[in-house]
Motif scaffolding. Structure first.
Motif, PDB file in Angstrom:
ATOM      1  N   ALA A 294       0.838  -1.028  -0.105  1.00  0.00           N
ATOM      2  CA  ALA A 294      -0.165  -0.044  -0.181  1.00  0.00           C
ATOM      3  C   ALA A 294       0.806   0.873  -0.255  1.00  0.00           C
ATOM      4  N   ALA A 295       1.976   1.391   0.899  1.00  0.00           N
ATOM      5  CA  ALA A 295       2.739   2.569   0.612  1.00  0.00           C
ATOM      6  C   ALA A 295       3.182   2.625  -0.629  1.00  0.00           C
ATOM      7  N   GLN A 296       3.517   1.583  -1.422  1.00  0.00           N
ATOM      8  CA  GLN A 296       3.837   1.963  -2.691  1.00  0.00           C
ATOM      9  C   GLN A 296       2.682   2.537  -3.714  1.00  0.00           C
ATOM     10  N   ALA A 297       2.001   2.543  -3.339  1.00  0.00           N
ATOM     11  CA  ALA A 297       0.949   3.078  -3.678  1.00  0.00           C
ATOM     12  C   ALA A 297       0.931   4.274  -3.673  1.00  0.00           C
ATOM     13  N   GLY A 298       0.994   4.316  -2.262  1.00  0.00           N
ATOM     14  CA  GLY A 298       1.066   5.604  -1.739  1.00  0.00           C
ATOM     15  C   GLY A 298       2.567   6.646  -2.352  1.00  0.00           C
ATOM     16  N   VAL A 299       3.557   6.443  -2.521  1.00  0.00           N
ATOM     17  CA  VAL A 299       4.459   6.865  -3.249  1.00  0.00           C
ATOM     18  C   VAL A 299       4.201   7.142  -4.599  1.00  0.00           C
ATOM     19  N   GLY A 300       3.548   6.057  -5.540  1.00  0.00           N
ATOM     20  CA  GLY A 300       2.714   6.321  -7.387  1.00  0.00           C
ATOM     21  C   GLY A 300       2.295   8.023  -7.324  1.00  0.00           C
ATOM     22  N   LEU A 301       1.465   7.782  -5.909  1.00  0.00           N
ATOM     23  CA  LEU A 301       0.606   8.502  -6.236  1.00  0.00           C
ATOM     24  C   LEU A 301       0.978  10.305  -5.535  1.00  0.00           C
ATOM     25  N   LEU A 302       1.505  10.622  -4.862  1.00  0.00           N
ATOM     26  CA  LEU A 302       2.719  11.685  -4.500  1.00  0.00           C
ATOM     27  C   LEU A 302       3.732  11.812  -5.767  1.00  0.00           C
ATOM     28  N   LEU A 303       4.603  10.524  -6.399  1.00  0.00           N
ATOM     29  CA  LEU A 303       4.796  10.906  -7.974  1.00  0.00           C
ATOM     30  C   LEU A 303       3.555  11.259  -8.960  1.00  0.00           C
ATOM     31  N   LEU A 304       2.974  10.806  -8.737  1.00  0.00           N
ATOM     32  CA  LEU A 304       1.281  11.190 -10.211  1.00  0.00           C
ATOM     33  C   LEU A 304       0.834  12.192  -9.580  1.00  0.00           C
ATOM     34  N   VAL A 305       1.288  13.456  -8.819  1.00  0.00           N
ATOM     35  CA  VAL A 305       0.799  14.413  -8.310  1.00  0.00           C
ATOM     36  C   VAL A 305       1.524  15.950  -8.539  1.00  0.00           C
ATOM     37  N   LEU A 306       3.082  15.184  -8.222  1.00  0.00           N
ATOM     38  CA  LEU A 306       4.939  15.601  -8.530  1.00  0.00           C
ATOM     39  C   LEU A 306       4.677  16.019  -9.316  1.00  0.00           C
ATOM     40  N   GLY A 307       4.531  15.064 -10.788  1.00  0.00           N
ATOM     41  CA  GLY A 307       4.543  15.018 -12.254  1.00  0.00           C
ATOM     42  C   GLY A 307       3.601  15.574 -12.431  1.00  0.00           C
ATOM     43  N   ALA A 308       2.385  16.018 -12.239  1.00  0.00           N
ATOM     44  CA  ALA A 308       1.165  16.769 -13.099  1.00  0.00           C
ATOM     45  C   ALA A 308       1.555  18.531 -12.833  1.00  0.00           C
ATOM     46  N   LEU A 309       1.705  18.608 -11.206  1.00  0.00           N
ATOM     47  CA  LEU A 309       2.431  19.702 -11.141  1.00  0.00           C
ATOM     48  C   LEU A 309       3.846  20.792 -11.972  1.00  0.00           C
ATOM     49  N   ILE A 310       4.150  19.751 -11.871  1.00  0.00           N
ATOM     50  CA  ILE A 310       5.765  20.151 -12.979  1.00  0.00           C
ATOM     51  C   ILE A 310       5.486  20.386 -13.836  1.00  0.00           C
ATOM     52  N   LEU A 311       4.706  19.499 -15.090  1.00  0.00           N
ATOM     53  CA  LEU A 311       3.935  19.987 -16.101  1.00  0.00           C
ATOM     54  C   LEU A 311       3.443  20.504 -16.516  1.00  0.00           C
ATOM     55  N   ILE A 312       2.553  20.787 -15.661  1.00  0.00           N
ATOM     56  CA  ILE A 312       1.368  22.007 -15.748  1.00  0.00           C
ATOM     57  C   ILE A 312       1.299  23.373 -15.306  1.00  0.00           C
ATOM     58  N   GLU A 313       2.879  23.496 -14.631  1.00  0.00           N
ATOM     59  CA  GLU A 313       3.311  25.190 -14.364  1.00  0.00           C
ATOM     60  C   GLU A 313       4.008  24.825 -15.292  1.00  0.00           C
ATOM     61  N   ARG A 314       4.922  24.022 -15.727  1.00  0.00           N
ATOM     62  CA  ARG A 314       5.971  24.280 -17.264  1.00  0.00           C
ATOM     63  C   ARG A 314       4.687  24.707 -18.493  1.00  0.00           C
ATOM     64  N   ALA A 315       3.433  24.403 -18.834  1.00  0.00           N
ATOM     65  CA  ALA A 315       2.750  24.509 -19.525  1.00  0.00           C
ATOM     66  C   ALA A 315       2.366  25.705 -19.578  1.00  0.00           C
ATOM     67  N   HIS A 316       1.950  26.021 -18.788  1.00  0.00           N
ATOM     68  CA  HIS A 316       1.773  27.514 -17.938  1.00  0.00           C
ATOM     69  C   HIS A 316       2.332  28.915 -18.273  1.00  0.00           C
ATOM     70  N   ALA A 317       3.516  28.658 -18.135  1.00  0.00           N
ATOM     71  CA  ALA A 317       4.435  29.269 -18.152  1.00  0.00           C
ATOM     72  C   ALA A 317       4.721  29.171 -19.905  1.00  0.00           C
ATOM     73  N   ALA A 318       5.159  28.547 -20.536  1.00  0.00           N
ATOM     74  CA  ALA A 318       5.678  28.755 -21.965  1.00  0.00           C
ATOM     75  C   ALA A 318       4.043  29.287 -22.691  1.00  0.00           C
ATOM     76  N   ALA A 319       3.412  28.956 -22.466  1.00  0.00           N
ATOM     77  CA  ALA A 319       1.528  29.672 -22.546  1.00  0.00           C
ATOM     78  C   ALA A 319       1.649  31.971 -22.433  1.00  0.00           C
ATOM     79  N   ASP A 320       2.295  31.806 -21.029  1.00  0.00           N
ATOM     80  CA  ASP A 320       2.427  32.964 -20.936  1.00  0.00           C
ATOM     81  C   ASP A 320       3.214  33.525 -21.945  1.00  0.00           C
ATOM     82  N   VAL A 321       4.620  32.545 -21.809  1.00  0.00           N
ATOM     83  CA  VAL A 321       5.977  33.661 -23.119  1.00  0.00           C
ATOM     84  C   VAL A 321       5.454  33.827 -24.480  1.00  0.00           C
ATOM     85  N   GLN A 322       4.293  32.512 -24.480  1.00  0.00           N
ATOM     86  CA  GLN A 322       3.566  32.787 -26.181  1.00  0.00           C
ATOM     87  C   GLN A 322       2.908  33.944 -26.316  1.00  0.00           C
ATOM     88  N   SER A 323       1.953  34.048 -25.393  1.00  0.00           N
ATOM     89  CA  SER A 323       0.969  35.214 -24.945  1.00  0.00           C
ATOM     90  C   SER A 323       1.575  36.732 -25.207  1.00  0.00           C
TER      91      SER A 323
END
Length: 325
Positions: A294-323
């Motif tokens: 169960a703890a491994q699934a928990g680690v995976g969930l934390l990494l999922l949230v972390l990866g999503a934050l990194i990609l979303i923030e980077r996408a928003h920054a790229a969109a701001d530069v383009q605009s």
């Protein structure tokens, strides 16, 4: 070489992926219809609703691989929102990527040391079933990773060309670091536990896995390495200690290893929930073993949230530069 969506390379990758799913999907379809093809002679299989549901879920999972292969080569695939494409691609990359690491080690040790007597819970299946299933998974793993790599190189070329220091320092960077450190704090003792099992330790293991069972110990060793690799890659990204380094190596490592941690940890927990009946004594997982899974699934969930934050923030920054430009 033509690497466009209509190119021969991508069409070939897609065709190989689809062809690799056909035996597995056919076998699952037969089992869902009540067939006993592939069962060992004299095998006694209980008429279990959980078994039928498990076959249905795994059929759907492999069918998603077909849709994903098509999405990676067809023009309409680039119109799919990133999140809807990235999540199944991440889970598939991790699940199949782990198998690509484990299968050569399992078959290599069998060639060197011989095959162990069958003590597996699935010894009711004929040997050819494993060859068909895992052979298909190996091909799917190679082709889906290759297809996604080509798709990502075209769709997210800017991200793959970034250095670690190019990632934006947003308000969520502190949260990203907390998530990465927490995941690593859980992953280190989990990896140590997996290594203990891989080296022959039996504490908190089901009785069935205490009598040799070399493949399970190989899987434990690979899982330990994936846990450390995934958390190490994410820590490398969010701590920004080497901002001049290219982002791609850490991104690819975190993608495959993190996907494996999440996919297999979540699948184990899901399999428990899918099987409400009391297992045989040899298959009972001690509470400490359940906690580790169960703890491994928990680690995976934390990494999922972390990866999503990194990609979303980077996408928003790229969109701001383009605009702004």
């Amino acid at each position: 070489m033509d690497l466009t969506p209509s190119g021969a390379l991508r069409r070939g990758i897609c065709a190989l992926t689809v062809a690799a799913t056909v035996p597995y999907l056919t076998l699952k379809s037969l089992w869902l219809c009540g067939s006993t093809v592939g069962f060992a002679p004299g095998a006694e299989i209980a008429d279990s609703g959980a078994l039928w549901a498990g076959n249905l879920v795994t059929f759907v999972m492999d069918a998603v691989a077909v849709l994903l292969a098509l999405a990676l080569i067809r023009p309409w695939g680039r119109r799919i929102p990133s999140g809807l494409l990235l999540f199944p691609a991440w889970v598939g990359s991790g699940m199949l990527g782990a198998l690509l690491l484990e299968l050569p080690l399992v078959f290599g040790t069998e060639l060197l040391f011989g095959t162990e007597p069958s003590i597996d819970a699935q010894s009711w299946l004929r040997p050819w079933v494993f060859a068909v299933v895992y052979g298909g998974f190996a091909v799917q793993g190679l082709t889906l990773l290759a297809g996604f790599g080509l798709h990502a190189r075209e769709r997210w070329a800017g991200l793959l060309a970034d250095r670690i220091g190019d990632l934006p320092r947003t308000a969520t960077l502190g949260l990203q670091r907390v998530l990465a450190v927490t995941a690593a704090g859980l992953a280190v003792p989990l990896a140590a536990t997996r290594l203990y099992w891989a080296l022959g330790g039996d504490l908190a293991r089901p009785l069935r896995l205490t009598e040799g069972h070399r493949p399970a110990r190989i899987i434990d060793a690979v899982t330990a390495a994936l846990l450390l690799a995934a958390c190490g890659a994410f820590l490398h990204v969010v701590l920004r200690r080497t901002p001049e380094r290219p982002l791609a190596p850490a991104l690819v490592t975190g993608w495959v290893a993190g996907g494996a941690v999440f996919a297999w940890g979540s699948w184990t927990v899901f399999a428990w929930l899918l099987t409400p009946e009391v297992p045989e004594q040899a298959d009972v997982v001690p509470p400490a073993g359940q906690l580790a899974e169960a703890a491994q699934a928990g680690v995976g969930l934390l990494l999922l949230v972390l990866g999503a934050l990194i990609l979303i923030e980077r996408a928003h920054a790229a969109a701001d530069v383009q605009s702004a430009g």
